[in-house]
Design a protein around this motif. Structure first.
Motif, short mmCIF file in Angstrom:
data_model
loop_
_atom_site.label_atom_id
_atom_site.label_comp_id
_atom_site.label_asym_id
_atom_site.label_seq_id
_atom_site.Cartn_x
_atom_site.Cartn_y
_atom_site.Cartn_z
N VAL A 30 0.84 -1.20 0.00
CA VAL A 30 0.00 0.00 0.00
C VAL A 30 0.87 1.25 0.00
CG1 VAL A 30 -1.81 1.26 1.22
CG2 VAL A 30 -1.79 -1.25 1.28
N VAL A 48 -3.19 0.16 8.15
CA VAL A 48 -2.81 -0.72 7.05
C VAL A 48 -2.02 -1.91 7.56
CG1 VAL A 48 -1.35 -0.89 4.99
CG2 VAL A 48 -2.89 1.07 5.28
N HIS A 76 -1.26 -5.73 5.82
CA HIS A 76 -0.69 -5.27 4.57
C HIS A 76 0.67 -4.61 4.81
CE1 HIS A 76 -4.60 -6.14 2.96
NE2 HIS A 76 -5.18 -5.21 3.69
N ILE A 95 -10.64 -0.27 2.68
CA ILE A 95 -9.50 -1.06 2.20
C ILE A 95 -9.95 -2.47 1.83
CG2 ILE A 95 -7.34 -2.17 2.91
CD1 ILE A 95 -6.73 0.34 4.56
#
Length: 265
Positions: A144, A161, A166, A252
């Motif tokens: 990301v 995130v 991720h 997301i």
């Protein structure tokens, strides 16, 4: 006040929900248009036992559920790559769970109101949300890129995130920096603020990136109505500042839900 006047303020946010649910501006807007046509054709059938926003979303839910139950998407111009990607995931994540997730985390409905919309109890909605988040997180992992010039917000996004499992490839604060980092790392997802440090535009940065390769993008702004004007192009995924962590997580998850790079085998 006419019914149309009551519904007008809620339409931009219904379009946001529809696009997140379908993964497409075109498909989402088509469902919204079908819902509005149904209201115009039979105004007496509009739910009046609840407020206008709930009634609008309830009408949309009925249209969407009917189309998916009957499998008649092609009749209204749906289909294509993203729908195929979604179907690959939907074998493991039910549409009902995703609706519960989006209605509560992104649209801000209470579990009780979300239950009214999808015909479930508040307890069932809460469990559906838990199930959806767990399954989507299991299916999707991505690199990301964060485009955000406010350090505290950028750090918060980076934590969110990483908590989702991720990897953050970098944090860019200007248009040029964002494009440079994107081309160097080819992220699987971009989180983009609108106004950047040098008065450049996150929208322009994203346009530059998308000119080089396709990647799902989530825009972040304090003024979502400025981007949800009914004019094209509009973002498929959009969250509002100040944001809730659950809203970012839901966005997301949905953006990656439709990303072909992370389709389950």
């Amino acid at each position: 006040m006419s019914l149309g006047q009551e519904l007008a303020p809620h339409l931009p946010f219904l379009r946001r929900y529809a696009r997140a649910l379908t993964g497409s501006q075109q498909h989402g807007d088509s469902y919204v248009r079908a819902a509005l046509e149904a209201i115009v054709a039979a105004p007496d059938d509009f739910p009046r036992e609840v407020d206008a926003r709930l009634g609008l979303y309830r009408t949309f839910q009925r249209i969407w559920a009917s189309a998916n139950l009957e499998g008649d998407d092609d009749d209204v111009g749906f289909g294509g790559e993203r729908e195929g990607i979604a179907q690959a995931r939907l074998s493991q994540v039910t549409p009902r769970s995703r609706q519960a997730l989006l209605l509560t985390a992104m649209e801000g409905f209470t579990p009780e109101d979300a239950g009214y919309l999808i015909e479930a109890s508040a307890e069932e909605v809460e469990q559906l949300v838990v199930d959806a988040v767990a399954e989507i997180e299991r299916q999707t992992r991505a690199d990301v890129l964060i485009i955000e010039d406010e350090p505290i917000i950028a750090m918060d996004l980076e934590t969110i995130v990483r908590d989702l499992g991720h990897n953050v490839t970098g944090v860019a604060v200007t248009r040029d920096e964002a494009v440079s980092q994107a081309l160097a790392t080819r992220p699987g997802l971009v989180l983009a603020d609108i106004q950047l440090a040098d008065d450049s535009s996150g929208i322009d940065a994203v346009k530059d990136i998308l000119a080089e390769f396709n990647v799902p993008v989530i825009f972040i702004t304090a003024f979502p109505e400025r981007l949800l004007t009914g004019e094209r192009p509009e973002p498929t995924f959009l969250i509002t500042k100040p944001f809730q962590r659950s809203t970012v997580k839901a966005a997301i998850s949905q953006a990656l839900f439709f990303d072909s790079a992370t389709v389950p085998a």
